[in-house]
Scaffold this motif. Structure first.
Motif, PDB file in Angstrom:
ATOM      1  N   ILE A 199      40.316  41.634  27.424  1.00  0.00           N
ATOM      2  CA  ILE A 199      39.314  42.693  27.556  1.00  0.00           C
ATOM      3  C   ILE A 199      39.645  43.569  28.768  1.00  0.00           C
ATOM      4  CG2 ILE A 199      36.873  43.183  27.944  1.00  0.00           C
ATOM      5  CD1 ILE A 199      37.437  42.123  25.164  1.00  0.00           C
ATOM      6  N   ARG A 200      40.066  42.950  29.878  1.00  0.00           N
ATOM      7  CA  ARG A 200      40.450  43.741  31.056  1.00  0.00           C
ATOM      8  C   ARG A 200      41.634  44.634  30.748  1.00  0.00           C
ATOM      9  NH1 ARG A 200      41.173  39.608  35.821  1.00  0.00           N
ATOM     10  NH2 ARG A 200      42.553  38.914  34.197  1.00  0.00           N
ATOM     11  N   ARG A 201      42.612  44.099  30.019  1.00  0.00           N
ATOM     12  CA  ARG A 201      43.795  44.884  29.660  1.00  0.00           C
ATOM     13  C   ARG A 201      43.420  46.047  28.746  1.00  0.00           C
ATOM     14  NH1 ARG A 201      47.999  47.118  31.448  1.00  0.00           N
ATOM     15  NH2 ARG A 201      49.683  47.299  29.974  1.00  0.00           N
ATOM     16  N   ALA A 253      40.597  47.577  28.716  1.00  0.00           N
ATOM     17  CA  ALA A 253      39.917  48.556  29.561  1.00  0.00           C
ATOM     18  C   ALA A 253      40.929  49.356  30.383  1.00  0.00           C
ATOM     19  CB  ALA A 253      38.927  47.848  30.484  1.00  0.00           C
ATOM     20  N   GLN A 254      41.975  48.707  30.880  1.00  0.00           N
ATOM     21  CA  GLN A 254      43.011  49.408  31.639  1.00  0.00           C
ATOM     22  C   GLN A 254      43.729  50.434  30.768  1.00  0.00           C
ATOM     23  OE1 GLN A 254      45.506  46.234  33.028  1.00  0.00           O
ATOM     24  NE2 GLN A 254      44.407  46.013  34.969  1.00  0.00           N
ATOM     25  N   GLU A 279      29.521  38.724  30.336  1.00  0.00           N
ATOM     26  CA  GLU A 279      30.231  38.580  31.607  1.00  0.00           C
ATOM     27  C   GLU A 279      31.517  37.780  31.438  1.00  0.00           C
ATOM     28  OE1 GLU A 279      27.494  36.931  34.385  1.00  0.00           O
ATOM     29  OE2 GLU A 279      26.445  38.841  34.687  1.00  0.00           O
ATOM     30  N   LYS A 280      31.458  36.722  30.643  1.00  0.00           N
ATOM     31  CA  LYS A 280      32.669  35.915  30.387  1.00  0.00           C
ATOM     32  C   LYS A 280      33.729  36.746  29.668  1.00  0.00           C
ATOM     33  CE  LYS A 280      32.414  31.501  31.376  1.00  0.00           C
ATOM     34  NZ  LYS A 280      33.333  30.858  32.286  1.00  0.00           N
ATOM     35  N   ALA A 326      34.036  40.004  29.792  1.00  0.00           N
ATOM     36  CA  ALA A 326      34.525  41.021  30.717  1.00  0.00           C
ATOM     37  C   ALA A 326      35.566  40.452  31.672  1.00  0.00           C
ATOM     38  CB  ALA A 326      33.368  41.620  31.496  1.00  0.00           C
ATOM     39  N   GLU A 327      35.459  39.178  31.976  1.00  0.00           N
ATOM     40  CA  GLU A 327      36.412  38.544  32.882  1.00  0.00           C
ATOM     41  C   GLU A 327      37.690  38.096  32.173  1.00  0.00           C
ATOM     42  OE1 GLU A 327      34.218  35.393  34.654  1.00  0.00           O
ATOM     43  OE2 GLU A 327      32.922  36.739  35.799  1.00  0.00           O
ATOM     44  N   SER A 328      37.698  38.145  30.861  1.00  0.00           N
ATOM     45  CA  SER A 328      38.883  37.676  30.133  1.00  0.00           C
ATOM     46  C   SER A 328      40.018  38.700  30.227  1.00  0.00           C
ATOM     47  CB  SER A 328      38.539  37.415  28.668  1.00  0.00           C
ATOM     48  OG  SER A 328      38.303  38.638  28.002  1.00  0.00           O
ATOM     49  N   ARG A 329      41.211  38.187  30.188  1.00  0.00           N
ATOM     50  CA  ARG A 329      42.391  39.027  30.348  1.00  0.00           C
ATOM     51  C   ARG A 329      42.544  40.079  29.239  1.00  0.00           C
ATOM     52  NH1 ARG A 329      47.529  38.540  33.173  1.00  0.00           N
ATOM     53  NH2 ARG A 329      49.061  39.727  31.999  1.00  0.00           N
TER      54      ARG A 329
END
Length: 85
Positions: free
Chosen positions: A25-27, A29-30, A17-18, A20-23
């Protein structure tokens, strides 16, 4: 040893979860979602271009080279008729 420790971290829900919330990893995924969507759009456009005859094609969906062959064949037949008469 290192792989076992990495697997235990990745199996930990709190760590996942931590992450997944990191920038970063989000980038990532985008970017992945964008690439998949773009590939689907390009694939759909390509398949439509293959299925639908384009504007350069003749009235029956022929390509310009097929039309040229048809005109050449017609001209040859007409010249044979002229010679035979």
């Amino acid at each position: 040893m290192l792989s076992r420790m990495l697997m235990s971290l990745l199996n930990n829900l709190h760590v996942v979860e931590k992450l997944a919330e990191s920038r970063p990893i989000r980038r990532a995924a985008q970017i992945t979602a964008y690439a998949i969507t773009k590939a689907q759009i390009v694939g759909r456009d390509s398949s439509q271009r293959v299925l639908v005859p384009d504007a350069a094609a003749g009235p029956r969906g022929e390509r310009p080279s097929a039309r040229r062959r048809g005109r050449r064949r017609q001209a040859t037949q007409e010249s044979r008729r002229d010679v035979c008469q």
